[in-house]
Design a protein around this motif. Structure first.
Motif, PDB file in Angstrom:
ATOM      1  N   MET A 128     115.404  -1.921  -3.266  1.00  0.00           N
ATOM      2  CA  MET A 128     114.161  -1.388  -2.683  1.00  0.00           C
ATOM      3  C   MET A 128     112.929  -2.082  -3.280  1.00  0.00           C
ATOM      4  SD  MET A 128     112.764   0.620  -0.566  1.00  0.00           S
ATOM      5  CE  MET A 128     111.178   1.332  -0.219  1.00  0.00           C
ATOM      6  N   LYS A 129     112.995  -2.218  -4.615  1.00  0.00           N
ATOM      7  CA  LYS A 129     111.876  -2.850  -5.305  1.00  0.00           C
ATOM      8  C   LYS A 129     111.700  -4.297  -4.817  1.00  0.00           C
ATOM      9  CE  LYS A 129     110.267  -3.202 -10.051  1.00  0.00           C
ATOM     10  NZ  LYS A 129     110.717  -3.226 -11.443  1.00  0.00           N
ATOM     11  N   ARG A 130     112.849  -4.982  -4.679  1.00  0.00           N
ATOM     12  CA  ARG A 130     112.793  -6.374  -4.242  1.00  0.00           C
ATOM     13  C   ARG A 130     112.257  -6.459  -2.818  1.00  0.00           C
ATOM     14  NH1 ARG A 130     117.950 -10.375  -4.633  1.00  0.00           N
ATOM     15  NH2 ARG A 130     117.848  -9.648  -6.763  1.00  0.00           N
ATOM     16  N   LEU A 131     112.650  -5.488  -1.998  1.00  0.00           N
ATOM     17  CA  LEU A 131     112.210  -5.449  -0.601  1.00  0.00           C
ATOM     18  C   LEU A 131     110.684  -5.371  -0.516  1.00  0.00           C
ATOM     19  CD1 LEU A 131     113.505  -5.214   2.290  1.00  0.00           C
ATOM     20  CD2 LEU A 131     113.120  -2.762   2.093  1.00  0.00           C
ATOM     21  N   LEU A 132     110.078  -4.704  -1.479  1.00  0.00           N
ATOM     22  CA  LEU A 132     108.619  -4.572  -1.469  1.00  0.00           C
ATOM     23  C   LEU A 132     107.943  -5.727  -2.198  1.00  0.00           C
ATOM     24  CD1 LEU A 132     108.264  -0.749  -2.182  1.00  0.00           C
ATOM     25  CD2 LEU A 132     108.074  -1.902  -0.002  1.00  0.00           C
ATOM     26  N   PHE A 133     108.545  -6.142  -3.321  1.00  0.00           N
ATOM     27  CA  PHE A 133     107.880  -7.152  -4.146  1.00  0.00           C
ATOM     28  C   PHE A 133     107.926  -8.546  -3.528  1.00  0.00           C
ATOM     29  CE2 PHE A 133     107.849  -4.582  -8.233  1.00  0.00           C
ATOM     30  CZ  PHE A 133     106.474  -4.494  -8.227  1.00  0.00           C
ATOM     31  N   LEU A 134     108.948  -8.818  -2.757  1.00  0.00           N
ATOM     32  CA  LEU A 134     109.039 -10.148  -2.151  1.00  0.00           C
ATOM     33  C   LEU A 134     107.880 -10.400  -1.178  1.00  0.00           C
ATOM     34  CD1 LEU A 134     110.592 -12.792  -1.967  1.00  0.00           C
ATOM     35  CD2 LEU A 134     111.965 -11.792  -0.142  1.00  0.00           C
ATOM     36  N   PRO A 135     107.654  -9.511  -0.191  1.00  0.00           N
ATOM     37  CA  PRO A 135     106.489  -9.736   0.689  1.00  0.00           C
ATOM     38  C   PRO A 135     105.167  -9.628  -0.061  1.00  0.00           C
ATOM     39  CG  PRO A 135     107.605  -7.687   1.260  1.00  0.00           C
ATOM     40  CD  PRO A 135     108.482  -8.392   0.275  1.00  0.00           C
ATOM     41  N   TYR A 136     105.116  -8.750  -1.056  1.00  0.00           N
ATOM     42  CA  TYR A 136     103.886  -8.610  -1.832  1.00  0.00           C
ATOM     43  C   TYR A 136     103.566  -9.910  -2.569  1.00  0.00           C
ATOM     44  CZ  TYR A 136     100.734  -7.017  -5.534  1.00  0.00           C
ATOM     45  OH  TYR A 136      99.684  -6.882  -6.396  1.00  0.00           O
ATOM     46  N   THR A 137     104.586 -10.473  -3.214  1.00  0.00           N
ATOM     47  CA  THR A 137     104.374 -11.726  -3.947  1.00  0.00           C
ATOM     48  C   THR A 137     103.979 -12.843  -2.987  1.00  0.00           C
ATOM     49  OG1 THR A 137     106.025 -11.030  -5.554  1.00  0.00           O
ATOM     50  CG2 THR A 137     105.439 -13.354  -5.559  1.00  0.00           C
ATOM     51  N   PHE A 138     104.620 -12.877  -1.830  1.00  0.00           N
ATOM     52  CA  PHE A 138     104.302 -13.897  -0.825  1.00  0.00           C
ATOM     53  C   PHE A 138     102.844 -13.794  -0.383  1.00  0.00           C
ATOM     54  CE2 PHE A 138     104.053 -15.219   3.664  1.00  0.00           C
ATOM     55  CZ  PHE A 138     104.569 -16.495   3.579  1.00  0.00           C
ATOM     56  N   VAL A 139     102.418 -12.574  -0.087  1.00  0.00           N
ATOM     57  CA  VAL A 139     101.030 -12.371   0.347  1.00  0.00           C
ATOM     58  C   VAL A 139     100.060 -12.707  -0.786  1.00  0.00           C
ATOM     59  CG1 VAL A 139      99.352 -10.613   1.054  1.00  0.00           C
ATOM     60  CG2 VAL A 139     101.603 -10.691   2.140  1.00  0.00           C
ATOM     61  N   LEU A 140     100.430 -12.292  -1.980  1.00  0.00           N
ATOM     62  CA  LEU A 140      99.563 -12.541  -3.137  1.00  0.00           C
ATOM     63  C   LEU A 140      99.383 -14.040  -3.384  1.00  0.00           C
ATOM     64  CD1 LEU A 140      98.275 -10.362  -4.892  1.00  0.00           C
ATOM     65  CD2 LEU A 140     100.078 -10.734  -6.575  1.00  0.00           C
ATOM     66  N   MET A 141     100.463 -14.783  -3.275  1.00  0.00           N
ATOM     67  CA  MET A 141     100.394 -16.218  -3.518  1.00  0.00           C
ATOM     68  C   MET A 141      99.529 -16.912  -2.443  1.00  0.00           C
ATOM     69  SD  MET A 141     101.975 -16.644  -6.301  1.00  0.00           S
ATOM     70  CE  MET A 141     101.960 -15.005  -6.981  1.00  0.00           C
ATOM     71  N   ASN A 142      99.632 -16.409  -1.220  1.00  0.00           N
ATOM     72  CA  ASN A 142      98.816 -17.001  -0.150  1.00  0.00           C
ATOM     73  C   ASN A 142      97.354 -16.604  -0.281  1.00  0.00           C
ATOM     74  OD1 ASN A 142     100.412 -18.636   1.902  1.00  0.00           O
ATOM     75  ND2 ASN A 142     101.757 -16.899   1.525  1.00  0.00           N
ATOM     76  N   TRP A 143      97.144 -15.395  -0.737  1.00  0.00           N
ATOM     77  CA  TRP A 143      95.768 -14.963  -1.014  1.00  0.00           C
ATOM     78  C   TRP A 143      95.174 -15.824  -2.122  1.00  0.00           C
ATOM     79  CZ3 TRP A 143      91.445 -13.319   0.420  1.00  0.00           C
ATOM     80  CH2 TRP A 143      90.536 -12.672  -0.403  1.00  0.00           C
ATOM     81  N   ALA A 144      95.998 -16.130  -3.113  1.00  0.00           N
ATOM     82  CA  ALA A 144      95.541 -16.997  -4.207  1.00  0.00           C
ATOM     83  C   ALA A 144      95.157 -18.379  -3.677  1.00  0.00           C
ATOM     84  CB  ALA A 144      96.632 -17.112  -5.269  1.00  0.00           C
ATOM     85  N   ALA A 145      95.916 -18.891  -2.722  1.00  0.00           N
ATOM     86  CA  ALA A 145      95.613 -20.214  -2.158  1.00  0.00           C
ATOM     87  C   ALA A 145      94.260 -20.206  -1.447  1.00  0.00           C
ATOM     88  CB  ALA A 145      96.718 -20.641  -1.197  1.00  0.00           C
ATOM     89  N   MET A 146      93.982 -19.112  -0.723  1.00  0.00           N
ATOM     90  CA  MET A 146      92.685 -19.018  -0.038  1.00  0.00           C
ATOM     91  C   MET A 146      91.550 -18.881  -1.042  1.00  0.00           C
ATOM     92  SD  MET A 146      93.654 -16.552   3.145  1.00  0.00           S
ATOM     93  CE  MET A 146      92.024 -16.587   3.828  1.00  0.00           C
ATOM     94  N   LYS A 147      91.805 -18.073  -2.032  1.00  0.00           N
ATOM     95  CA  LYS A 147      90.769 -17.845  -3.040  1.00  0.00           C
ATOM     96  C   LYS A 147      90.478 -19.124  -3.831  1.00  0.00           C
ATOM     97  CE  LYS A 147      89.127 -14.260  -5.874  1.00  0.00           C
ATOM     98  NZ  LYS A 147      89.021 -12.830  -5.816  1.00  0.00           N
ATOM     99  N   ALA A 148      91.534 -19.896  -4.055  1.00  0.00           N
ATOM    100  CA  ALA A 148      91.361 -21.148  -4.808  1.00  0.00           C
ATOM    101  C   ALA A 148      90.426 -22.090  -4.050  1.00  0.00           C
ATOM    102  CB  ALA A 148      92.716 -21.808  -5.036  1.00  0.00           C
ATOM    103  N   LEU A 149      90.595 -22.168  -2.739  1.00  0.00           N
ATOM    104  CA  LEU A 149      89.716 -23.034  -1.942  1.00  0.00           C
ATOM    105  C   LEU A 149      88.286 -22.514  -1.983  1.00  0.00           C
ATOM    106  CD1 LEU A 149      89.337 -25.415  -0.029  1.00  0.00           C
ATOM    107  CD2 LEU A 149      89.821 -23.888   1.878  1.00  0.00           C
ATOM    108  N   TYR A 150      88.164 -21.204  -1.843  1.00  0.00           N
ATOM    109  CA  TYR A 150      86.834 -20.582  -1.884  1.00  0.00           C
ATOM    110  C   TYR A 150      86.155 -20.890  -3.225  1.00  0.00           C
ATOM    111  CZ  TYR A 150      83.516 -16.741  -2.579  1.00  0.00           C
ATOM    112  OH  TYR A 150      82.405 -16.007  -2.868  1.00  0.00           O
ATOM    113  N   CYS A 151      86.926 -20.750  -4.286  1.00  0.00           N
ATOM    114  CA  CYS A 151      86.362 -21.000  -5.615  1.00  0.00           C
ATOM    115  C   CYS A 151      86.021 -22.476  -5.796  1.00  0.00           C
ATOM    116  CB  CYS A 151      87.359 -20.573  -6.696  1.00  0.00           C
ATOM    117  SG  CYS A 151      87.647 -18.808  -6.713  1.00  0.00           S
ATOM    118  N   PHE A 152      86.882 -23.339  -5.297  1.00  0.00           N
ATOM    119  CA  PHE A 152      86.665 -24.774  -5.460  1.00  0.00           C
ATOM    120  C   PHE A 152      85.443 -25.233  -4.673  1.00  0.00           C
ATOM    121  CE2 PHE A 152      87.462 -29.272  -4.615  1.00  0.00           C
ATOM    122  CZ  PHE A 152      87.738 -29.718  -5.891  1.00  0.00           C
TER     123      PHE A 152
END
Lengths: 48, 354
Positions: A1-25
């Motif tokens: 159950m935990k993996r079922l939630l954390f996998l999409p969460y981590t995926f979204v978080l990593m993509n959010w980080a990519a957008m934020k990195a561009l914004y910051c750069f």
């Protein structure tokens, strides 16, 4: 159950980080300010 | 129009996360480039460099860990490069220097990790440079495993494997741990076909002659160093027998690390534009697919969802349901992880609000 939630969460978080990195750069007035960093992250906090 | 956007976005996301790994898988089986290790034991002089800042709690243990590596003591130099620590790390390093003759300590102001690495390398006497971070524990036979691969003249750098352990000391398989395992699988296949695009800062080795001092504000030394080796005509390979261990972090901490890494990717593009030149970059396809693709995926995901909102019949409706479920699960994960509203460490306060 935990993996079922954390996998999409981590995926979204990593993509959010990519957008934020561009914004910051692109949002910098100069590249110099970008390199200010937390020592804790810079030293031993990265996996690449 | 909406259909075109939908399928283009879908194709990009699918290529980056499924197509490229599948391509690598096939490539690594059809055209593998094995490492040609030297027949005998290769024992060059080695300088192991630790760039440290405020590591009082971990440094003594790390020095012992380094000196316990299975390697002749007269061929192993450990260099502790202090980066203006303020917590007593220098005293720990000095105590280590008095206790172990093979330990060299160099000190400078707080100018960042890249500057500390440059200082450490300047004090290094070995033919091979091995870089470690202070926090992670390294297996005693890890150094020999790195050197076995480095004995191949075509290989310029070798990265070890960083294992993220959970609370039970097993390799983490949830969230970040799973993500990291996926990344390592890509890294292993990239290594098999030519070179990895980065190394783990926890443990990697480099031929001394390939080191070029890093620009002081380099964020991703562990990408710049191996990519320079690749651009110089050598390979950077992944050696899973050279293991380092770290604890898995909660997703919010990993977010900060990832953000830093991604900003570093933009910096790398800025300072190494030759990476985008397929004539100069032997791993151009891997770089574009793995690194640049990841930077584009979030926009494709937005376009995919937005275009799917306009296409709500048959297949598209089912796909919209799947997408919605995926993001609902992600929201559930966010609630479960109880993200604290910590400031982003990589950026100056106020410049990049969460």
């Amino acid at each position: 159950m935990k993996r079922l939630l954390f996998l999409p969460y981590t995926f979204v978080l990593m993509n959010w980080a990519a957008m934020k990195a561009l914004y910051c750069f692109l949002g910098r007035r100069s590249l110099d300010s970008l390199w200010s960093e937390s020592p804790a992250v810079a030293h031993g906090g990265r996996r690449s | 129009m909406a259909k075109a956007i939908f399928w283009l976005s879908f194709a990009l996301v699918a290529y980056v996360y499924v197509g490229y790994p599948a391509l690598l898988w096939a490539w690594s089986r059809l055209r593998p480039r094995p490492v040609r290790r030297a027949a005998g034991v290769w024992e060059p002089t080695v300088s192991l460099i630790l760039a440290v800042h405020n590591e009082r709690e971990t440094l003594a243990r790390k020095i012992e860990n380094c000196l316990a590596l299975d390697y002749p003591a007269d061929k192993l130099q450990v260099v502790v490069s202090l980066d203006g620590s303020t917590d007593g790390t220098a005293a720990v390093a000095e105590a280590g220097r008095l206790q172990y003759p093979g330990l060299t300590v160099v000190e400078g102001g707080h100018r960042g990790k890249a500057a500390a690495i440059n200082r450490g390398v300047a004090a290094a006497t070995g033919d091979v440079l091995v870089f470690c971070d202070a926090r992670q524990r390294v297996d005693p036979d890890a150094l020999r495993a790195l050197l076995e691969d480095l004995s191949d003249p075509a290989v310029g750098a070798v990265t070890g494997e960083l294992l993220l352990l959970d609370a039970a000391d097993r390799e983490a398989a949830d969230g970040v741990g799973l993500y990291w395992r996926y990344e390592k699988a890509l890294r292993a296949m990239e290594s098999t076909v030519h070179s990895t695009l980065g190394v783990t800062g926890a443990l990697y080795a480099l031929r001394r002659e390939l080191f070029v001092p890093l620009p002081e504000r380099t964020i991703l030394d562990d990408m710049m160093v191996p990519l320079r080796a690749v651009l110089a005509g050598r390979r950077t390979v992944f050696e899973p027998r050279a293991r380092a261990y770290d604890a898995v972090c909660p997703p919010d901490q990993e977010f900060r690390r990832k953000l830093r890494t991604l900003v570093g990717n933009f910096q790398l593009l800025h300072v190494m534009p030759e990476l985008l030149d397929p004539k100069r970059n032997p791993v151009f396809l891997q770089y574009v697919s793995h690194k640049l693709g990841r930077l584009l995926v979030p926009y494709a995901l937005i376009a995919l969802f937005a275009s799917n909102l306009l296409l709500r019949d048959g297949f598209y409706l089912a796909f919209l349901g799947c997408q919605s479920l995926w993001y609902l699960l992600a929201a559930g994960g966010a609630v479960l992880s109880r993200r604290p509203a910590a400031p982003i460490e990589v950026l100056q306060e106020g410049e990049c609000p969460r």
